[in-house]
Design a protein around this motif. Structure first.
Motif, PDB file in Angstrom:
ATOM      1  N   GLY A 109       0.841  -1.187   0.000  1.00  0.00           N
ATOM      2  CA  GLY A 109       0.000   0.000   0.000  1.00  0.00           C
ATOM      3  C   GLY A 109       0.874   1.234   0.000  1.00  0.00           C
ATOM      4  O   GLY A 109       1.950   1.240  -0.583  1.00  0.00           O
ATOM      5  N   HIS A 110       0.423   2.277   0.710  1.00  0.00           N
ATOM      6  CA  HIS A 110       1.153   3.543   0.769  1.00  0.00           C
ATOM      7  C   HIS A 110       1.133   4.075   2.196  1.00  0.00           C
ATOM      8  O   HIS A 110       0.272   3.706   2.988  1.00  0.00           O
ATOM      9  CB  HIS A 110       0.527   4.577  -0.171  1.00  0.00           C
ATOM     10  CG  HIS A 110       0.670   4.211  -1.610  1.00  0.00           C
ATOM     11  ND1 HIS A 110      -0.225   3.370  -2.249  1.00  0.00           N
ATOM     12  CD2 HIS A 110       1.615   4.536  -2.521  1.00  0.00           C
ATOM     13  CE1 HIS A 110       0.172   3.214  -3.502  1.00  0.00           C
ATOM     14  NE2 HIS A 110       1.273   3.912  -3.693  1.00  0.00           N
ATOM     15  N   VAL A 111       2.083   4.953   2.497  1.00  0.00           N
ATOM     16  CA  VAL A 111       2.120   5.604   3.807  1.00  0.00           C
ATOM     17  C   VAL A 111       1.951   7.104   3.603  1.00  0.00           C
ATOM     18  O   VAL A 111       2.498   7.686   2.670  1.00  0.00           O
ATOM     19  CB  VAL A 111       3.408   5.265   4.597  1.00  0.00           C
ATOM     20  CG1 VAL A 111       4.662   5.731   3.885  1.00  0.00           C
ATOM     21  CG2 VAL A 111       3.346   5.827   6.014  1.00  0.00           C
ATOM     22  N   PHE A 112       1.142   7.697   4.500  1.00  0.00           N
ATOM     23  CA  PHE A 112       0.828   9.120   4.441  1.00  0.00           C
ATOM     24  C   PHE A 112       1.108   9.762   5.794  1.00  0.00           C
ATOM     25  O   PHE A 112       1.097   9.081   6.824  1.00  0.00           O
ATOM     26  CB  PHE A 112      -0.656   9.317   4.075  1.00  0.00           C
ATOM     27  CG  PHE A 112      -1.034   8.651   2.784  1.00  0.00           C
ATOM     28  CD1 PHE A 112      -0.834   9.300   1.570  1.00  0.00           C
ATOM     29  CD2 PHE A 112      -1.577   7.371   2.770  1.00  0.00           C
ATOM     30  CE1 PHE A 112      -1.179   8.684   0.368  1.00  0.00           C
ATOM     31  CE2 PHE A 112      -1.918   6.750   1.581  1.00  0.00           C
ATOM     32  CZ  PHE A 112      -1.714   7.405   0.370  1.00  0.00           C
ATOM     33  N   GLY A 113       1.326  11.045   5.804  1.00  0.00           N
ATOM     34  CA  GLY A 113       1.666  11.765   7.032  1.00  0.00           C
ATOM     35  C   GLY A 113       0.482  12.331   7.774  1.00  0.00           C
ATOM     36  O   GLY A 113       0.627  13.335   8.468  1.00  0.00           O
TER      37      GLY A 113
END
Length: 138
Positions: A109-113
């Protein structure tokens, strides 16, 4: 087959992955697909346990770091140490941080802040790329 030039601990051919994964798992993990929001039962899983890579089985996240992000995908604020790697994803006309399994290179998936404290991170994972092992199993 890898997501970069890196050699991973678990490295199989496309055919070998296709023999052990469902078509949807293969598409997400090794073709960088995305499952539809709200389709994974793991989004609403809140039992105690470990979330493992669906391809190679290494532990990636603990239930203690899972939270309801409201996005429709299982979300965590912190991975298990050394479980993941990241790369820059410039698809879809934007720049995002892509999350991969550190053992097999599978796309998770992805990582967000925009996550909760203490890390401020939201690891937004495709449920199909994970397997949940309830505490006490295995």
């Amino acid at each position: 087959m890898t997501t970069s030039d890196k050699e991973f601990k678990v490295n199989k051919t496309e055919q070998e992955w296709k023999e052990i994964l469902t078509p949807e798992e293969f598409n997400v993990l090794f073709k960088h697909g995305t499952e539809r929001a709200g389709t994974s039962p793991l989004d609403k899983e809140y039992g105690e346990g470990i979330y493992e890579c669906a391809a190679c089985g290494i532990p990636l996240f603990t239930s203690e770091t899972k939270y309801n992000s409201g996005t429709g995908w299982p979300s965590f604020y912190k991975p298990i140490e050394n479980a993941i790697e990241t790369s820059v994803d410039r698809s879809l006309f934007m720049t995002r941080t892509e999350v991969h399994c550190s053992c097999c290179g599978g796309h998770l998936g992805h990582v967000f802040g925009d996550g909760p404290k203490p890390t401020g991170q939201r690891y937004c994972m495709n449920g199909v790329s994970l397997k949940f092992q309830p505490k006490g199993d295995k």
